[in-house]
Structure formats: structure tokens, C-alpha cells
Design a protein around this motif. Structure first.
Motif, PDB file in Angstrom:
ATOM      1  N   ARG A  23      39.447  -0.683  -7.885  1.00 19.59           N
ATOM      2  CA  ARG A  23      40.566  -1.142  -7.063  1.00 19.59           C
ATOM      3  C   ARG A  23      41.795  -1.328  -7.939  1.00 19.59           C
ATOM      4  O   ARG A  23      41.677  -1.595  -9.128  1.00 19.59           O
ATOM      5  N   VAL A  24      42.959  -1.201  -7.325  1.00 20.89           N
ATOM      6  CA  VAL A  24      44.217  -1.367  -8.044  1.00 20.89           C
ATOM      7  C   VAL A  24      44.854  -2.700  -7.650  1.00 20.89           C
ATOM      8  O   VAL A  24      44.734  -3.132  -6.508  1.00 20.89           O
ATOM      9  N   LEU A  25      45.526  -3.320  -8.597  1.00 13.24           N
ATOM     10  CA  LEU A  25      46.191  -4.594  -8.368  1.00 13.24           C
ATOM     11  C   LEU A  25      47.578  -4.344  -7.785  1.00 13.24           C
ATOM     12  O   LEU A  25      48.380  -3.618  -8.378  1.00 13.24           O
ATOM     13  N   LEU A  26      47.858  -4.916  -6.616  1.00 11.68           N
ATOM     14  CA  LEU A  26      49.163  -4.797  -5.978  1.00 11.68           C
ATOM     15  C   LEU A  26      49.707  -6.175  -5.645  1.00 11.68           C
ATOM     16  O   LEU A  26      48.940  -7.126  -5.440  1.00 11.68           O
ATOM     17  N   VAL A  27      51.034  -6.260  -5.571  1.00 15.33           N
ATOM     18  CA  VAL A  27      51.705  -7.483  -5.156  1.00 15.33           C
ATOM     19  C   VAL A  27      52.688  -7.143  -4.037  1.00 15.33           C
ATOM     20  O   VAL A  27      53.213  -6.043  -3.976  1.00 15.33           O
ATOM     21  N   GLY A  36      59.147  -7.441   0.831  1.00 17.82           N
ATOM     22  CA  GLY A  36      58.025  -7.268   1.741  1.00 17.82           C
ATOM     23  C   GLY A  36      57.164  -6.052   1.468  1.00 17.82           C
ATOM     24  O   GLY A  36      56.068  -5.937   2.013  1.00 17.82           O
ATOM     25  N   CYS A  37      57.612  -5.143   0.619  1.00 14.49           N
ATOM     26  CA  CYS A  37      56.817  -3.953   0.294  1.00 14.49           C
ATOM     27  C   CYS A  37      55.799  -4.287  -0.796  1.00 14.49           C
ATOM     28  O   CYS A  37      55.964  -5.234  -1.561  1.00 14.49           O
ATOM     29  N   TRP A  38      54.765  -3.482  -0.855  1.00 15.26           N
ATOM     30  CA  TRP A  38      53.734  -3.631  -1.876  1.00 15.26           C
ATOM     31  C   TRP A  38      54.108  -2.798  -3.092  1.00 15.26           C
ATOM     32  O   TRP A  38      54.573  -1.666  -2.963  1.00 15.26           O
ATOM     33  N   SER A  39      53.876  -3.362  -4.262  1.00 20.26           N
ATOM     34  CA  SER A  39      54.279  -2.720  -5.503  1.00 20.26           C
ATOM     35  C   SER A  39      53.319  -3.108  -6.619  1.00 20.26           C
ATOM     36  O   SER A  39      52.381  -3.879  -6.401  1.00 20.26           O
ATOM     37  N   LEU A  40      53.595  -2.579  -7.786  1.00 19.73           N
ATOM     38  CA  LEU A  40      52.872  -3.016  -8.973  1.00 19.73           C
ATOM     39  C   LEU A  40      53.453  -4.350  -9.424  1.00 19.73           C
ATOM     40  O   LEU A  40      54.644  -4.588  -9.271  1.00 19.73           O
ATOM     41  N   GLU A  58      55.116 -10.862 -17.259  1.00 19.82           N
ATOM     42  CA  GLU A  58      55.310 -10.659 -15.823  1.00 19.82           C
ATOM     43  C   GLU A  58      53.990 -10.670 -15.055  1.00 19.82           C
ATOM     44  O   GLU A  58      53.908 -11.226 -13.957  1.00 19.82           O
ATOM     45  N   LEU A  59      52.954 -10.069 -15.621  1.00 16.20           N
ATOM     46  CA  LEU A  59      51.649 -10.091 -14.946  1.00 16.20           C
ATOM     47  C   LEU A  59      51.120 -11.508 -14.829  1.00 16.20           C
ATOM     48  O   LEU A  59      50.605 -11.908 -13.782  1.00 16.20           O
ATOM     49  N   ARG A  60      51.267 -12.261 -15.891  1.00 16.47           N
ATOM     50  CA  ARG A  60      50.816 -13.664 -15.882  1.00 16.47           C
ATOM     51  C   ARG A  60      51.627 -14.468 -14.864  1.00 16.47           C
ATOM     52  O   ARG A  60      51.076 -15.239 -14.084  1.00 16.47           O
ATOM     53  N   GLU A  61      52.950 -14.285 -14.852  1.00 17.67           N
ATOM     54  CA  GLU A  61      53.802 -15.028 -13.926  1.00 17.67           C
ATOM     55  C   GLU A  61      53.533 -14.679 -12.464  1.00 17.67           C
ATOM     56  O   GLU A  61      53.539 -15.559 -11.611  1.00 17.67           O
ATOM     57  N   GLU A  62      53.324 -13.401 -12.166  1.00 19.74           N
ATOM     58  CA  GLU A  62      53.188 -12.983 -10.771  1.00 19.74           C
ATOM     59  C   GLU A  62      51.773 -13.090 -10.224  1.00 19.74           C
ATOM     60  O   GLU A  62      51.599 -13.241  -9.017  1.00 19.74           O
ATOM     61  N   THR A  63      50.761 -12.989 -11.099  1.00 18.83           N
ATOM     62  CA  THR A  63      49.381 -12.949 -10.604  1.00 18.83           C
ATOM     63  C   THR A  63      48.446 -13.938 -11.283  1.00 18.83           C
ATOM     64  O   THR A  63      47.310 -14.100 -10.843  1.00 18.83           O
ATOM     65  N   GLY A  64      48.875 -14.543 -12.389  1.00 20.38           N
ATOM     66  CA  GLY A  64      48.005 -15.432 -13.146  1.00 20.38           C
ATOM     67  C   GLY A  64      47.002 -14.696 -14.015  1.00 20.38           C
ATOM     68  O   GLY A  64      46.183 -15.331 -14.669  1.00 20.38           O
ATOM     69  N   THR A 110      54.791 -12.701  -2.741  1.00 24.57           N
ATOM     70  CA  THR A 110      54.206 -13.496  -1.660  1.00 24.57           C
ATOM     71  C   THR A 110      52.714 -13.267  -1.494  1.00 24.57           C
ATOM     72  O   THR A 110      52.053 -14.038  -0.807  1.00 24.57           O
ATOM     73  N   ASP A 111      52.191 -12.215  -2.119  1.00 27.62           N
ATOM     74  CA  ASP A 111      50.755 -11.931  -2.043  1.00 27.62           C
ATOM     75  C   ASP A 111      50.391 -11.088  -3.252  1.00 27.62           C
ATOM     76  O   ASP A 111      51.224 -10.356  -3.793  1.00 27.62           O
ATOM     77  N   ALA A 112      49.151 -11.192  -3.687  1.00 28.59           N
ATOM     78  CA  ALA A 112      48.615 -10.384  -4.781  1.00 28.59           C
ATOM     79  C   ALA A 112      47.158 -10.137  -4.470  1.00 28.59           C
ATOM     80  O   ALA A 112      46.440 -11.074  -4.105  1.00 28.59           O
ATOM     81  N   ARG A 113      46.733  -8.900  -4.603  1.00 29.81           N
ATOM     82  CA  ARG A 113      45.338  -8.588  -4.277  1.00 29.81           C
ATOM     83  C   ARG A 113      44.875  -7.280  -4.904  1.00 29.81           C
ATOM     84  O   ARG A 113      45.676  -6.444  -5.270  1.00 29.81           O
ATOM     85  N   TRP A 114      43.546  -7.170  -4.999  1.00 35.24           N
ATOM     86  CA  TRP A 114      42.914  -5.927  -5.412  1.00 35.24           C
ATOM     87  C   TRP A 114      42.805  -5.050  -4.166  1.00 35.24           C
ATOM     88  O   TRP A 114      42.320  -5.506  -3.136  1.00 35.24           O
ATOM     89  N   VAL A 115      43.242  -3.798  -4.264  1.00 28.01           N
ATOM     90  CA  VAL A 115      43.263  -2.898  -3.115  1.00 28.01           C
ATOM     91  C   VAL A 115      42.418  -1.664  -3.418  1.00 28.01           C
ATOM     92  O   VAL A 115      42.616  -1.000  -4.444  1.00 28.01           O
TER      93      VAL A 115
END
Length: 155
Positions: A23-27, A36-40, A58-64, A110-115
Motif C-alpha cells: 500500500r502507498v501512504l497518502l494524505v 481536499g485532494c489526496w497527495s504524497l 515533513e513526513l514526521r509533521e504530517e503523518t507522525g 486532514t487525513d493520512a492513510r495507507w491506500v
């Protein structure tokens, strides 16, 4: 008299991160451009920071999540909504792969998930993101955001 000057270009980074299940990580973007769009996950480089340091921060700030940036897989230039970014996208690996850590949305997302890759077409992705993810899957070199041409890098 006010001049309409073009926006000053800024350097940004993004990270293509896959988990052990492919799966790929998207925010989901919480700020313009492409609100509102999904991106890296990624963002703007700060003064005194290398591109790789920016990617980690940036990865740490946006997704932990903690990542280690690897090769560059894409370069994108975006001029939209009053912004001008030159974005360097890295293929990055999770610092801790097992168990797969869950992303926690923070900062300006506003959201982060494995897709799952089979579900990508159901997401409102930023323009050109599909080509970048495909380039990262091949792990072979650079591709432009339209997927039109490859520059192969030595192994």
C-alpha cells in the motif's frame, strides 16, 4: 500602481512510501493548493535544510511516521492557485516496518492513510500523482509527472 507578479518559486519535497503489503501512504491536503485532494506527504523546504532532511521532517509533521529517503523518483513543477512549486519526490522507506505503523494526520493535512494500489482510482488525486507512484513502483529512475519520458539512473 500594483503589478500582478507571478508567484516566487519554492522548493518542496514529497515521499512515496510503501508498506509491507504494497500500500502507498497518502494524505488529504488541508491547505491550498489542491485543498481536499489526496497527495504524497511532503512540503516546503526550509532555509538551511537539505532535501532529505526536509523529507524526514515533513513526513514526521504530517503523518507522525519516521522515514529514510532513498532515490529521487520524480520531479514536478506545479503552478496553480497562485503557487509555484518545484517538487522533488523521493522513494522513502519506513524507519520501522513491522508492525506497519498507522499514520496520524497532523500539521496541514486532514487525513493520512495507507491506500491499496487497486483503489487509487477512487481517490481524488493531485494531477500526475499516478505517474509518480508508478515510477516509484519501478524503482528505476525519474519520470515526468505526465509519465511521458524516463531518465534511467545507474543502479
Amino acid at each position: 500602481m500594483t503589478q500582478n507578479l507571478p508567484p516566487q518559486p519554492a522548493i518542496g519535497v514529497g515521499a512515496v512510501v510503501f508498506d509491507g503489503l504494497g500500500r502507498v501512504l497518502l494524505v488529504r491536503r488541508g491547505q491550498p493548493p489542491a485543498l481536499g485532494c489526496w497527495s504524497l506527504p511532503g512540503g516546503k523546504q526550509e532555509a538551511g535544510e537539505t532535501l532529505r532532511e526536509c523529507c524526514r521532517r515533513e513526513l514526521r509533521e504530517e503523518t507522525g511516521l519516521a522515514v529514510e529517503p532513498g532515490p529521487i523518483v520524480a520531479l514536478a513543477e506545479r503552478r496553480l492557485e497562485g503557487f509555484h512549486y518545484v517538487i522533488v519526490d523521493f522513494l522513502a522507506e519506513l524507519a520501522v516496518a513491522e508492525p506497519v505503523p498507522e499514520p496520524v494526520p497532523a500539521s496541514d493535512v486532514t487525513d493520512a492513510r495507507w491506500v491499496d494500489l487497486a483503489e487509487l482510482e477512487t481517490y481524488d488525486l493531485v494531477a500526475g500523482l499516478g505517474a509518480v507512484i508508478r515510477a516509484a513502483l519501478g524503482r528505476t529512475g525519474l519520470v515526468d509527472v505526465d509519465g511521458a519520458g524516463w531518465l534511467f539512473l545507474p543502479g
